[in-house]
Design a protein around this motif. Structure first.
Motif, mmCIF file in Angstrom:
data_model
loop_
_atom_site.group_PDB
_atom_site.id
_atom_site.type_symbol
_atom_site.label_atom_id
_atom_site.label_comp_id
_atom_site.label_asym_id
_atom_site.label_seq_id
_atom_site.Cartn_x
_atom_site.Cartn_y
_atom_site.Cartn_z
ATOM 1 N N MET A 167 -1.226 0.987 -6.670
ATOM 2 C CA MET A 167 -0.359 0.572 -5.566
ATOM 3 C C MET A 167 0.244 1.796 -4.892
ATOM 4 O O MET A 167 0.432 2.855 -5.514
ATOM 5 C CB MET A 167 0.769 -0.336 -6.073
ATOM 6 N N LEU A 168 0.550 1.635 -3.606
ATOM 7 C CA LEU A 168 1.283 2.673 -2.880
ATOM 8 C C LEU A 168 2.153 2.024 -1.814
ATOM 9 O O LEU A 168 1.904 0.893 -1.387
ATOM 10 C CB LEU A 168 0.330 3.713 -2.280
ATOM 11 N N ILE A 169 3.195 2.763 -1.388
ATOM 12 C CA ILE A 169 4.126 2.320 -0.352
ATOM 13 C C ILE A 169 4.156 3.377 0.726
ATOM 14 O O ILE A 169 4.229 4.579 0.432
ATOM 15 C CB ILE A 169 5.542 2.093 -0.927
ATOM 16 N N THR A 170 4.099 2.946 1.978
ATOM 17 C CA THR A 170 4.163 3.887 3.096
ATOM 18 C C THR A 170 5.294 3.489 4.028
ATOM 19 O O THR A 170 5.810 2.359 3.970
ATOM 20 C CB THR A 170 2.851 3.915 3.896
ATOM 21 N N ASP A 171 5.667 4.431 4.914
ATOM 22 C CA ASP A 171 6.611 4.094 5.967
ATOM 23 C C ASP A 171 5.849 3.447 7.115
ATOM 24 O O ASP A 171 4.649 3.170 7.005
ATOM 25 C CB ASP A 171 7.390 5.333 6.400
ATOM 26 N N THR A 172 6.523 3.230 8.214
ATOM 27 C CA THR A 172 5.882 2.545 9.349
ATOM 28 C C THR A 172 4.805 3.396 10.007
ATOM 29 O O THR A 172 4.002 2.880 10.782
ATOM 30 C CB THR A 172 6.941 2.153 10.388
ATOM 31 N N GLU A 173 4.804 4.702 9.724
ATOM 32 C CA GLU A 173 3.781 5.591 10.272
ATOM 33 C C GLU A 173 2.635 5.803 9.281
ATOM 34 O O GLU A 173 1.832 6.717 9.445
ATOM 35 C CB GLU A 173 4.406 6.941 10.639
ATOM 36 N N THR A 174 2.591 4.973 8.245
ATOM 37 C CA THR A 174 1.598 5.010 7.172
ATOM 38 C C THR A 174 1.627 6.308 6.371
ATOM 39 O O THR A 174 0.639 6.699 5.759
ATOM 40 C CB THR A 174 0.156 4.758 7.684
ATOM 41 N N ARG A 175 2.772 6.984 6.352
ATOM 42 C CA ARG A 175 2.928 8.146 5.475
ATOM 43 C C ARG A 175 3.355 7.660 4.097
ATOM 44 O O ARG A 175 4.272 6.838 3.984
ATOM 45 C CB ARG A 175 3.957 9.131 6.040
ATOM 46 N N ILE A 176 2.723 8.159 3.074
ATOM 47 C CA ILE A 176 2.973 7.693 1.710
ATOM 48 C C ILE A 176 4.342 8.177 1.241
ATOM 49 O O ILE A 176 4.652 9.374 1.312
ATOM 50 C CB ILE A 176 1.879 8.208 0.764
ATOM 51 N N ILE A 177 5.152 7.239 0.781
ATOM 52 C CA ILE A 177 6.458 7.598 0.233
ATOM 53 C C ILE A 177 6.514 7.358 -1.274
ATOM 54 O O ILE A 177 7.382 7.911 -1.954
ATOM 55 C CB ILE A 177 7.599 6.835 0.937
ATOM 56 N N THR A 211 -5.295 -5.028 -0.561
ATOM 57 C CA THR A 211 -4.369 -5.998 0.038
ATOM 58 C C THR A 211 -3.183 -5.220 0.597
ATOM 59 O O THR A 211 -2.531 -4.460 -0.125
ATOM 60 C CB THR A 211 -3.881 -7.011 -1.004
ATOM 61 N N ILE A 212 -2.909 -5.398 1.885
ATOM 62 C CA ILE A 212 -1.801 -4.703 2.549
ATOM 63 C C ILE A 212 -0.801 -5.741 3.026
ATOM 64 O O ILE A 212 -1.178 -6.734 3.659
ATOM 65 C CB ILE A 212 -2.290 -3.861 3.744
ATOM 66 N N SER A 213 0.482 -5.503 2.742
ATOM 67 C CA SER A 213 1.547 -6.408 3.176
ATOM 68 C C SER A 213 2.602 -5.621 3.928
ATOM 69 O O SER A 213 2.847 -4.434 3.652
ATOM 70 C CB SER A 213 2.192 -7.100 1.964
ATOM 71 N N THR A 214 3.236 -6.291 4.883
ATOM 72 C CA THR A 214 4.325 -5.672 5.642
ATOM 73 C C THR A 214 5.666 -6.023 5.003
ATOM 74 O O THR A 214 5.828 -7.083 4.402
ATOM 75 C CB THR A 214 4.309 -6.165 7.099
ATOM 76 N N VAL A 215 6.641 -5.109 5.138
ATOM 77 C CA VAL A 215 7.983 -5.313 4.597
ATOM 78 C C VAL A 215 8.981 -5.185 5.744
ATOM 79 O O VAL A 215 8.941 -4.203 6.505
ATOM 80 C CB VAL A 215 8.311 -4.286 3.493
ATOM 81 N N TYR A 216 9.891 -6.164 5.866
ATOM 82 C CA TYR A 216 10.893 -6.170 6.930
ATOM 83 C C TYR A 216 12.288 -6.168 6.314
ATOM 84 O O TYR A 216 12.499 -6.673 5.201
ATOM 85 C CB TYR A 216 10.725 -7.406 7.820
ATOM 86 N N ASP A 217 13.258 -5.587 7.051
ATOM 87 C CA ASP A 217 14.644 -5.598 6.567
ATOM 88 C C ASP A 217 15.328 -6.884 7.008
ATOM 89 O O ASP A 217 14.700 -7.784 7.585
ATOM 90 C CB ASP A 217 15.401 -4.362 7.054
ATOM 91 N N GLY A 218 16.631 -6.964 6.715
ATOM 92 C CA GLY A 218 17.381 -8.170 7.057
ATOM 93 C C GLY A 218 17.453 -8.459 8.542
ATOM 94 O O GLY A 218 17.705 -9.595 8.953
ATOM 95 N N LYS A 219 17.243 -7.440 9.354
ATOM 96 C CA LYS A 219 17.290 -7.621 10.817
ATOM 97 C C LYS A 219 15.917 -7.961 11.396
ATOM 98 O O LYS A 219 15.787 -8.105 12.611
ATOM 99 C CB LYS A 219 17.809 -6.341 11.475
ATOM 100 N N GLY A 220 14.920 -8.070 10.511
ATOM 101 C CA GLY A 220 13.583 -8.378 10.998
ATOM 102 C C GLY A 220 12.814 -7.173 11.486
ATOM 103 O O GLY A 220 11.773 -7.320 12.142
#
Length: 494
Positions: A86-96, A163-172
């Motif tokens: 598994m990996l997590i990226t920011d919105t620019e697909t940079r791996i964090i 499998t890629i999923s998007t993550v949103y904050d409380g403000k959408g």
């Protein structure tokens, strides 16, 4: 309002603070009308007194949500470090963040990939359209899954199910992408092996009948579209059964493997050779000339080259073996006939080559169909004639120079109910091709033994020996000797 038991626990905390223990912090589970909650109580002594008693400041917080969040985070951390990559990226697909399974899968260290865009994993096998469709699906639906070829640090390309999923904050607002990667190399290898077994011959490595049929269908379409001829070739090894019977199937299999290599070596790029089973091979020549005569010449030249290559000795276990082949050819330019018909035509032409003396080639001629029909009719009549006892023995005497009887030769004839007495040349070739020859030979031997038994009762014939012509195929049978002994014993012939 707290229940008495829970209120007493808070009072104990206050007493501890007053007893010079200093500030205190405790967590207390409580039960409310809304359900179970957790309080975090903080107490600190105050310098002032109230009515002559020490004062304590008590502050309590409802930390139920914080505990649940911490629990979820711990669960997520454990899940993130599972065996699935598994990996997590920011919105620019940079791996964090990437887990250990991902690092083990790709061969990178964490320091090498943190902050890097995920494109460094690209294999180069996918088009820009593929990635555009991926991002469209991910943006519109919030997730995407599918097969992608990725690249490890050592340059090795491997298939993965991602499998890629998007993550949103409380403000959408979009904050992260989370991807899980499963290496499916073993599954792909298994699929390829299954596909190979379904479409290729394990002995020679050549395509099998199923694969070849599909190739012929495609060639028929291409020939019609581009107006060029193609050719279908049926190749059968001459007397290959003798190799198996005399030297064993291991030698036969090795010879077949060498035949396949010679076919591949002598065919043009784009041509297809397939093994149909036993010692039968089929070849598809595509992209021949647009004129029938020139296309036929091209096919003939290549087939003569094949005949020459297949006649060369085969070296197996230090021994040289010789073999030849018979070839039938049919050319086509459209879809006038289906695949089965074309194969039948090539088969007919091949048998015509065998009838011509083997180690030969023949083109299909429509008149061959009539010859085959006659052959099949004759075969049916032979089978019926054997059942009805229509085959009889004629005996030719063998004498010395003085005219004295030395022996006799048994000659089989067919007393046909319609065509009269038929000589061996009329029916023996058909019997040999239809595998009826062995049955005919046994019937001839049986009648020969009966004849010897009759002669034994006549003094002037009792010592006469009898010769019987049989097919070589009967001699190759393992039980030939025991069968002949049984016939002699049954007839009581000498």
């Amino acid at each position: 309002v707290l229940p008495r038991q829970q209120a007493d626990r808070l009072l104990q905390l206050i007493h501890l603070t007053l007893a010079n223990h200093g500030p205190q912090t405790r967590e207390y589970p409580i039960q409310t009308n809304a359900g179970a909650r957790t309080l975090e109580a903080h107490t600190s002594p105050l310098d002032t007194q109230i009515k002559g008693h020490g004062a304590v400041l008590l502050v309590a917080y409802d930390i139920t949500e914080r505990i649940e969040l911490e629990l979820n985070q711990r669960i997520a951390a454990i899940a993130f470090e599972c065996q699935q990559s598994m990996l997590i990226t920011d919105t620019e697909t940079r791996i964090i963040k990437a887990n250990q399974a991902f690092l083990a899968l790709t061969g990178y260290s964490e320091a090498e990939i943190i902050g890097q865009p995920t494109r460094f994993l690209k294999s180069g096998r996918h088009t820009a359209d593929f990635y555009r469709e991926l991002w469209r699906t991910l943006t519109e639906g919030g997730s995407w899954e599918g097969e992608i070829w990725n690249r490890r640090k050592n340059g090795e390309i491997f298939p993965a199910w991602i499998t890629i999923s998007t993550v949103y904050d409380g403000k959408g607002e979009l904050t992260h992408y989370v991807a899980s990667i499963n290496d499916i190399s073993e599954r792909k290898d298994a699929e390829q092996k299954i596909s190979y077994m379904a479409y290729f011959d394990p002995l020679t490595g050549l395509p099998n009948r199923s694969f070849f049929r599909e190739r012929v269908k495609q060639a028929m379409t291409q020939s019609r579209r581009h107006h060029h001829f193609s050719a279908l070739i049926f190749l059968d090894l001459d007397d290959f059964k003798n190799v198996n019977d005399l030297y064993g199937h291991q030698i036969g299999d090795e010879l077949l493997g060498q035949v396949a290599e010679r076919l591949k070596h002598n065919l043009r790029e784009g041509d297809t050779a397939a093994r149909f089973g036993g010692d039968e091979f089929m070849i598809l020549l595509e992209g021949l000339a647009v004129e029938a005569e020139e296309a036929g010449t091209q096919a003939e030249q290549l087939c003569r080259q094949l005949l020459l290559a297949l006649r060369a000795p085969y070296l197996i276990n230090g021994n040289a073996f010789n073999n030849s082949a018979s070839i039938g050819i049919v050319t086509f330019q459209d879809e006038q006939h289906n695949v089965d018909e074309l194969m039948q035509f090539a088969d007919l032409a091949m048998y015509s080559a065998k009838s011509a003396g083997k180690n030969a080639l023949r083109f299909y001629d429509p008149q061959m169909q009539a010859a085959v029909s006659n052959h099949l009719k004759m075969e049916q009549e032979i089978r019926l004639g054997l059942e009805m006892g229509e085959f009889v023995l004629f005996v030719q005497a063998q004498t010395n120079a003085r005219g004295e009887l030395q022996g006799a030769e048994a000659l089989v004839r067919w007393q046909h109910p319609v065509r009269g007495l038929l000589a061996p040349g009329t029916f023996i070739p058909v019997a040999e091709r239809s595998e009826l020859i062995e049955q005919l030979d046994l019937e001839t031997l049986r009648k020969g033994c009966q004849l010897l038994a009759c002669w034994a009762e006549q003094p002037h014939l009792a010592q006469v020996s009898l010769s019987v012509n049989i097919s070589a195929k009967l001699l190759y049978q393992d039980n030939f000797t025991s069968t002949l002994q049984a016939l002699l014993a049954h007839s009581q012939a000498n």
